[in-house]
Design a protein around this motif. Structure first.
Motif, PDB file in Angstrom:
ATOM      1  N   GLY A   1      37.014  24.325 -34.797  1.00  0.00           N
ATOM      2  CA  GLY A   1      37.214  24.808 -36.153  1.00  0.00           C
ATOM      3  C   GLY A   1      38.622  24.545 -36.657  1.00  0.00           C
ATOM      4  O   GLY A   1      38.830  24.251 -37.848  1.00  0.00           O
ATOM      5  N   ASN A   2      39.606  24.620 -35.748  1.00  0.00           N
ATOM      6  CA  ASN A   2      40.990  24.318 -36.133  1.00  0.00           C
ATOM      7  C   ASN A   2      41.145  22.865 -36.577  1.00  0.00           C
ATOM      8  O   ASN A   2      41.923  22.551 -37.489  1.00  0.00           O
ATOM      9  N   ILE A   3      40.391  21.967 -35.926  1.00  0.00           N
ATOM     10  CA  ILE A   3      40.422  20.562 -36.339  1.00  0.00           C
ATOM     11  C   ILE A   3      39.885  20.428 -37.770  1.00  0.00           C
ATOM     12  O   ILE A   3      40.442  19.706 -38.596  1.00  0.00           O
ATOM     13  N   GLY A   4      38.791  21.133 -38.036  1.00  0.00           N
ATOM     14  CA  GLY A   4      38.242  21.109 -39.389  1.00  0.00           C
ATOM     15  C   GLY A   4      39.219  21.676 -40.405  1.00  0.00           C
ATOM     16  O   GLY A   4      39.327  21.165 -41.533  1.00  0.00           O
ATOM     17  N   LEU A   5      39.953  22.719 -40.017  1.00  0.00           N
ATOM     18  CA  LEU A   5      40.947  23.312 -40.914  1.00  0.00           C
ATOM     19  C   LEU A   5      42.049  22.304 -41.242  1.00  0.00           C
ATOM     20  O   LEU A   5      42.466  22.184 -42.410  1.00  0.00           O
ATOM     21  N   MET A   6      42.527  21.583 -40.259  1.00  0.00           N
ATOM     22  CA  MET A   6      43.580  20.596 -40.508  1.00  0.00           C
ATOM     23  C   MET A   6      43.082  19.472 -41.413  1.00  0.00           C
ATOM     24  O   MET A   6      43.822  18.970 -42.261  1.00  0.00           O
ATOM     25  N   LYS A   7      41.825  19.082 -41.239  1.00  0.00           N
ATOM     26  CA  LYS A   7      41.259  18.068 -42.135  1.00  0.00           C
ATOM     27  C   LYS A   7      41.186  18.598 -43.562  1.00  0.00           C
ATOM     28  O   LYS A   7      41.424  17.860 -44.527  1.00  0.00           O
ATOM     29  N   ALA A   8      40.857  19.873 -43.695  1.00  0.00           N
ATOM     30  CA  ALA A   8      40.767  20.470 -45.023  1.00  0.00           C
ATOM     31  C   ALA A   8      42.139  20.517 -45.692  1.00  0.00           C
ATOM     32  O   ALA A   8      42.263  20.219 -46.893  1.00  0.00           O
TER      33      ALA A   8
ATOM     34  N   VAL B   1      36.259  26.259 -45.685  1.00  0.00           N
ATOM     35  CA  VAL B   1      35.070  26.755 -44.978  1.00  0.00           C
ATOM     36  C   VAL B   1      34.128  25.613 -44.618  1.00  0.00           C
ATOM     37  O   VAL B   1      33.596  25.541 -43.496  1.00  0.00           O
ATOM     38  N   HIS B   2      33.889  24.695 -45.553  1.00  0.00           N
ATOM     39  CA  HIS B   2      32.980  23.575 -45.296  1.00  0.00           C
ATOM     40  C   HIS B   2      33.471  22.730 -44.136  1.00  0.00           C
ATOM     41  O   HIS B   2      32.691  22.360 -43.240  1.00  0.00           O
ATOM     42  N   TRP B   3      34.757  22.400 -44.110  1.00  0.00           N
ATOM     43  CA  TRP B   3      35.290  21.521 -43.073  1.00  0.00           C
ATOM     44  C   TRP B   3      35.297  22.198 -41.709  1.00  0.00           C
ATOM     45  O   TRP B   3      35.027  21.565 -40.682  1.00  0.00           O
TER      46      TRP B   3
END
Length: 286
Positions: A81-88, A105-107
């Motif tokens: 989820g942290n990876i998705g947060l950084m992408k966001a 949230v989506h990422w």
């Protein structure tokens, strides 16, 4: 984007301590978030990006907790989820009037979803978008823990755009568990599931079947070939029993001076005669 140093969440670390750490990081005001996001977007300011990420790590923890029922380590879900947060954070545009929380949230969920699908071994049918939607929504859409009725499965299928049988199959897969056939190393007591599987290799009926097959492949085929005339035998041996890929109909047509269709007719008749011989002429010694 360049790696941002985050609070350490290692395999041997304390998950509770990590959660306490990220919950102690204050959230940003709308003004602070807009200013930092603008610096990150326009100037590539890594310090601004770091503050945006750190202030939203608690969001990742909250989302990851919603996926605790898939049997995967909570720490791994948080890391994904942290990876998705950084992408966001990298893609966030503050001028659109949306807070980073809503945008991220989506990422965050997308990265967690991909991680679960890569590691949940029972799920191999969740390959299309509707099937993935079914996989991640079926738990919340079920009423209680009992099996779905036909009416419930039909309603879920219509809502998610899949077939009712896909709903029932996914329900069955998600209610099952992996079971190791072999015992753990060092476990010298008791039986593993593999110990209860029957070994039918030496069963008398199986042994007789193997003996019959050997006879058919050896003596039986030789007996069947002996019932053919020389031309038919030559065609069968060249077409079916040659060590290489076998002769073609045209090759044999040239050899015997007839048409390829005639060779095909002779071959079909010879095979029928051999089949009859194999059915009636093979004797299996007791």
């Amino acid at each position: 984007m360049t790696t941002i140093a985050l609070p350490v969440l290692s395999a041997n670390g304390s998950l509770e301590q990590y959660i306490q750490t990220v919950n102690s990081i204050p959230m940003l005001t709308p003004e602070e978030e807009f200013e930092l996001a603008t610096r990150q977007q326009e100037q590539g300011d890594l310090e601004a990006a770091k503050r945006l990420v750190l202030s939203h790590l608690r969001v990742v923890v909250s989302i990851a907790r919603g996926y605790s029922g898939y049997g995967l380590p909570q720490a791994d879900l948080i890391q994904e989820g942290n990876i998705g947060l950084m992408k966001a954070v990298k893609r966030f545009e503050p001028t659109r009037g949306v807070r980073l929380f809503s945008f991220a949230v989506h990422w965050i969920k997308a990265e967690i979803h991909e991680f679960i699908l890569r590691n949940w071994r029972l799920v191999r049918i969740a390959t299309t978008k509707p099937q993935r939607k079914l996989f991640f929504n079926l738990r919340s859409m079920k009423q209680g823990f009992s099996a779905l009725s036909e009416k419930e499965a039909q309603a879920i299928a219509e809502q998610l755009g899949v077939k009712p049988e896909e709903v029932r199959e996914m329900e069955t897969r998600m209610s099952g568990q992996d079971m190791a056939l072999l015992a753990d190393e060092g476990d010298d007591e008791g039986f593993a599931p593999i110990d209860w599987l029957a070994d039918s290799h030496h069963e008398p009926t199986r042994a007789m079947e193997r003996r019959a097959l050997d006879t058919l492949q050896g003596e039986g085929i030789e007996h069947a070939l002996a019932t053919l005339d020389p031309r038919s035998r030559r065609i069968i041996e060249a077409r079916w029993l040659a060590d290489d890929s076998g002769a073609t109909l045209h090759d044999l047509a040239a050899e015997f001076g007839v048409s390829a269709e005639r060779i095909r007719q002779i071959e079909a008749k010879a095979l029928g005669k051999m089949k009859a011989a194999l059915s009636h002429g093979v004797v299996i010694d007791a």
